[in-house]
Design an enzyme around this catalytic site. Structure first.
Site, PDB file in Angstrom:
ATOM      1  N   CYS A 195       5.930   9.998 -37.584  1.00 43.19           N
ATOM      2  CA  CYS A 195       6.146   8.819 -36.746  1.00 43.19           C
ATOM      3  C   CYS A 195       7.068   7.812 -37.426  1.00 43.19           C
ATOM      4  O   CYS A 195       7.921   7.189 -36.788  1.00 43.19           O
ATOM      5  CB  CYS A 195       4.814   8.137 -36.434  1.00 43.19           C
ATOM      6  SG  CYS A 195       3.528   9.270 -35.895  1.00 43.19           S
TER       7      CYS A 195
HETATM    8  C1  BEZ Z   1       2.596  12.473 -39.029  1.00 41.66           C
HETATM    9  O1  BEZ Z   1       3.153  11.680 -38.289  1.00 41.66           O
HETATM   10  O2  BEZ Z   1       3.219  13.156 -39.811  1.00 41.66           O
HETATM   11  C2  BEZ Z   1       1.111  12.581 -38.987  1.00 41.66           C
HETATM   12  C3  BEZ Z   1       0.440  12.131 -37.883  1.00 41.66           C
HETATM   13  C4  BEZ Z   1      -0.931  12.220 -37.831  1.00 41.66           C
HETATM   14  C5  BEZ Z   1      -1.603  12.756 -38.895  1.00 41.66           C
HETATM   15  C6  BEZ Z   1      -0.929  13.198 -40.004  1.00 41.66           C
HETATM   16  C7  BEZ Z   1       0.445  13.110 -40.054  1.00 41.66           C
END
Ligand code: BEZ
Length: 179
Positions: A56
């Site tokens: 994200c």
């Molecule tokens: C990520 O955006 O990489 C992510 C999202 C939720 C949990 C772990 C990683």
């Protein structure tokens, strides 16, 4: 099928800067409703599992921020990012990302995400209830297009990302504009 439906009407608890407040933390609570965000405009909303998480923060949010002018060229007035995080976390994330274009919506209680049918357990990561990744084009509060990542599930071991990426949404908007 969410296309054609109105987004849920909820009240979000935001924190806004107010320079009339003295001291080191010049912010106050401000309620914003779904209508405040969605009425009378065509927007892209995207939702993700958590502020500050790697995909994200490295790809999804910066790419939407960078591509905002291209969305404007396709008739999009605003881009919103919603996450099941409180206003303090969302504000800190926005500041760390130097956001100018994307507006963050704190859905700390998960009410909006639940009513969208997108709330999932992420207890396997110690996250509690969070949002499945999705994005939508929303016109005057009505869902016009919906982009949901595959494999909606509680405690999913993977984190699919592609369908709700800004590049895919832009491609869809451009293809429809050309048709
Ligand atoms: C990520 O955006 O990489 C992510 C999202 C939720 C949990 C772990 C990683």
């Amino acid at each position: 099928m969410l296309v054609g439906r109105k987004v849920p009407e909820v009240t979000f608890r935001t924190r806004v800067r107010d320079d009339s407040i003295e001291g080191p933390n010049p912010f106050r609570w401000e309620n914003k409703t779904s209508s405040d965000y969605f009425a009378g405009k065509r927007v892209v909303l995207f939702s993700l599992p958590g502020a500050f998480t790697p995909t994200c923060s490295t790809f999804q949010l910066p790419d939407f921020e960078r591509l905002f002018p291209e969305f404007q060229a396709e008739g999009i007035d605003d881009i919103y990012c919603v996450s099941v995080n409180d206003a303090f976390v969302m504000n800190a994330w926005g500041k760390s990302q130097n956001l100018v274009n994307v507006k963050l919506i704190p859905d700390g209680s998960g009410e909006f995400t639940r009513k969208m049918g997108m709330l999932v357990a992420k207890d396997n990561l110690g996250f509690g209830m969070r949002s499945w990744r999705y994005a939508a084009v929303i016109n005057d509060g009505v869902i016009e297009k919906f982009f949901e990542e595959e494999g909606y599930a509680d405690n999913c071991e993977t984190d699919p990302y592609g369908v709700s990426a800004p590049q895919n949404i832009l491609e869809n908007l451009r293809a429809k504009a050309a048709a």
